[in-house]
Design an enzyme around this catalytic site. Structure first.
Site, short mmCIF file in Angstrom:
data_model
loop_
_atom_site.label_atom_id
_atom_site.label_comp_id
_atom_site.label_asym_id
_atom_site.label_seq_id
_atom_site.Cartn_x
_atom_site.Cartn_y
_atom_site.Cartn_z
N ARG A 123 43.30 41.89 30.16
CA ARG A 123 42.37 41.35 31.17
C ARG A 123 41.33 40.56 30.41
NH1 ARG A 123 39.77 43.99 36.51
NH2 ARG A 123 41.88 43.48 37.13
N HIS A 148 46.00 36.12 38.78
CA HIS A 148 46.10 37.58 38.83
C HIS A 148 47.50 37.93 39.36
CE1 HIS A 148 44.92 41.62 38.75
NE2 HIS A 148 43.99 41.68 39.67
N GLN A 197 48.45 41.41 40.82
CA GLN A 197 47.92 41.55 42.18
C GLN A 197 48.83 40.79 43.16
OE1 GLN A 197 44.88 43.24 43.18
NE2 GLN A 197 46.01 43.01 45.07
N ASP A 214 38.76 38.05 49.34
CA ASP A 214 38.38 38.56 48.00
C ASP A 214 36.88 38.26 47.84
OD1 ASP A 214 38.29 39.36 45.33
OD2 ASP A 214 39.28 37.56 44.56
N CYS A 259 42.13 42.43 47.82
CA CYS A 259 42.61 42.95 46.54
C CYS A 259 41.72 44.08 46.02
CB CYS A 259 42.67 41.82 45.51
SG CYS A 259 41.07 41.01 45.26
N ARG A 280 50.08 48.40 43.72
CA ARG A 280 49.92 47.93 42.34
C ARG A 280 50.76 48.77 41.38
NH1 ARG A 280 45.31 45.05 41.02
NH2 ARG A 280 46.37 44.90 39.01
N1 CP Z 1 42.30 44.35 42.28
C1 CP Z 1 42.01 44.65 40.99
O1 CP Z 1 42.53 44.05 40.06
O2 CP Z 1 41.13 45.68 40.85
P1 CP Z 1 40.41 46.08 39.49
O3 CP Z 1 39.49 44.94 39.12
O4 CP Z 1 39.65 47.34 39.81
O5 CP Z 1 41.45 46.30 38.44
N1 NVA Z 2 38.51 37.41 42.01
C1 NVA Z 2 38.09 38.71 41.51
C2 NVA Z 2 39.23 39.67 41.57
C3 NVA Z 2 38.92 41.06 41.12
C4 NVA Z 2 40.12 41.95 41.15
C5 NVA Z 2 37.55 38.57 40.08
O1 NVA Z 2 38.15 37.85 39.28
O2 NVA Z 2 36.52 39.20 39.78
#
Ligand code: CP
Ligand code: NVA
Length: 303
Positions: free
Chosen positions: A102, A129, A132, A222, A262, A290
């Site tokens: 990440r 993502h 997701q 989101d 999400c 997930r």
């Molecule tokens: N939706 C998602 O990726 O959640 P987190 O940021 O908690 O991993």
């Molecule tokens: N768009 C959001 C998604 C979090 C799961 C971010 O990148 O923070």
């Protein structure tokens, strides 16, 4: 070497294969008959940003398939600053079988992928993502059986989550429509990629949420301010004010509409408590998916 960096890299058949394996994992999980397909495998999770769903669903999923996971905060391993990405990738590839990352910048993933000799999974970047996106498609499939021809209205920012979902929808024949304020839609690079690799018919963009949800089977939202964009928060709160998913907006959609998010949700901003806790919302079924989607991704890369 296969990686899982973007849904756009997958063929339609690969996407269908991942979704059916994910569904099989979900059924096996419920019956307690999961395969030990990751026995003897070690997976490193390297995260530069916070996470609940991605981290825990990967760690639990790996344990359930008999593997071992290592959680490495990005600042502890010094990703990209303690040593070069190339040296990092060449070293860690000796110790583990798979990397889940990440990162703030998608370029970090691409840099690592160039030098790693083990597969890399994108656990969220500023660009996409895909884990997701796969769980979202699994959820749409569960809700409607055959997803083809359905309509997903994404109300909010044309961000990482929106891009992955738009690509997944395009590949599976689901109509995707984005409702966002002027200037927060998809950018030209994404448009060019999409038209070249998914379809000539680029998703429709509108500035009116009511128009977007009129024929929607799914309303998706989101956060308005993604991780890394905190400095823009006040401006974004102002610009997105008319784009909240609330009961008034739901009333403009067909009766059967379902709401996906999400998560994490900023209740009172992009979505109200009433909708989040109401009967149309399936965000927790989606979050559960997930776990199953990612098992399919790991098996696809490793076996
Ligand atoms: N939706 C998602 O990726 O959640 P987190 O940021 O908690 O991993
Ligand atoms: N768009 C959001 C998604 C979090 C799961 C971010 O990148 O923070």
């Amino acid at each position: 070497m296969k990686h899982f960096l973007n849904l756009i890299d997958l063929t339609r058949d690969e996407l269908h294969g991942l979704l059916s394996n994910a569904a099989q994992h979900k059924a096996a999980h419920a019956q307690g008959t999961e395969p030990r397909s990751l026995a003897g495998r070690v997976v490193a999770l390297i995260f530069e940003k916070p996470s609940l769903r991605t981290r825990v669903s990967f760690e639990s999923g790996i344990a359930q398939l008999g593997g071992t996971s290592l959680y490495l905060p990005g600042n502890e391993v010094g990703l990209g600053w303690r040593e070069t990405l190339a040296d990092f990738a060449r070293t860690i590839s000796n110790y583990v079988d798979l990397l889940v990352l990440r990162v703030y910048q998608h370029a970090t993933l691409e840099g690592l992928a160039r030098y790693a000799s083990v597969p890399i999974i994108n656990g969220l970047s500023d660009w996409s993502h895909p884990c997701q996106g796969l769980a979202d498609l699994l959820t749409v499939r569960e809700l409607f059986g055959n997803e083809k021809g359905r309509t997903v209205a994404f109300v909010g920012d044309g961000n990482n989550v929106a891009r992955s979902l738009a690509v997944g929808c395009g590949k599976l024949g689901i109509n995707f429509i984005l409702a966002c304020p002027e200037g927060y839609g998809f950018d030209d690079k994404f448009k060019a990629d999409y038209c070249r690799r998914v379809s000539r018919h680029f998703p429709k963009e509108v500035n009116n949420p009511a128009q977007a949800v009129k024929k929607a089977d799914v309303i998706y939202t989101d956060v308005w301010t993604s991780m890394g964009q905190e400095a823009e928060r006040e401006e974004r709160l102002r610009r997105f004010a008319g784009f909240q998913v609330n009961s008034k907006l739901l009333a403009k959609a067909p009766k059967h509409v379902k709401v996906l998010h999400c998560l994490p949700a900023h209740r009172g901003e992009e979505i109200t408590d009433e909708v989040m806790d109401g009967p149309a919302c399936v965000a927790f079924q989606q979050a559960a998916n997930r776990l199953h989607a990612q098992k399919a991704i790991m098996e696809w890369l490793l076996t």
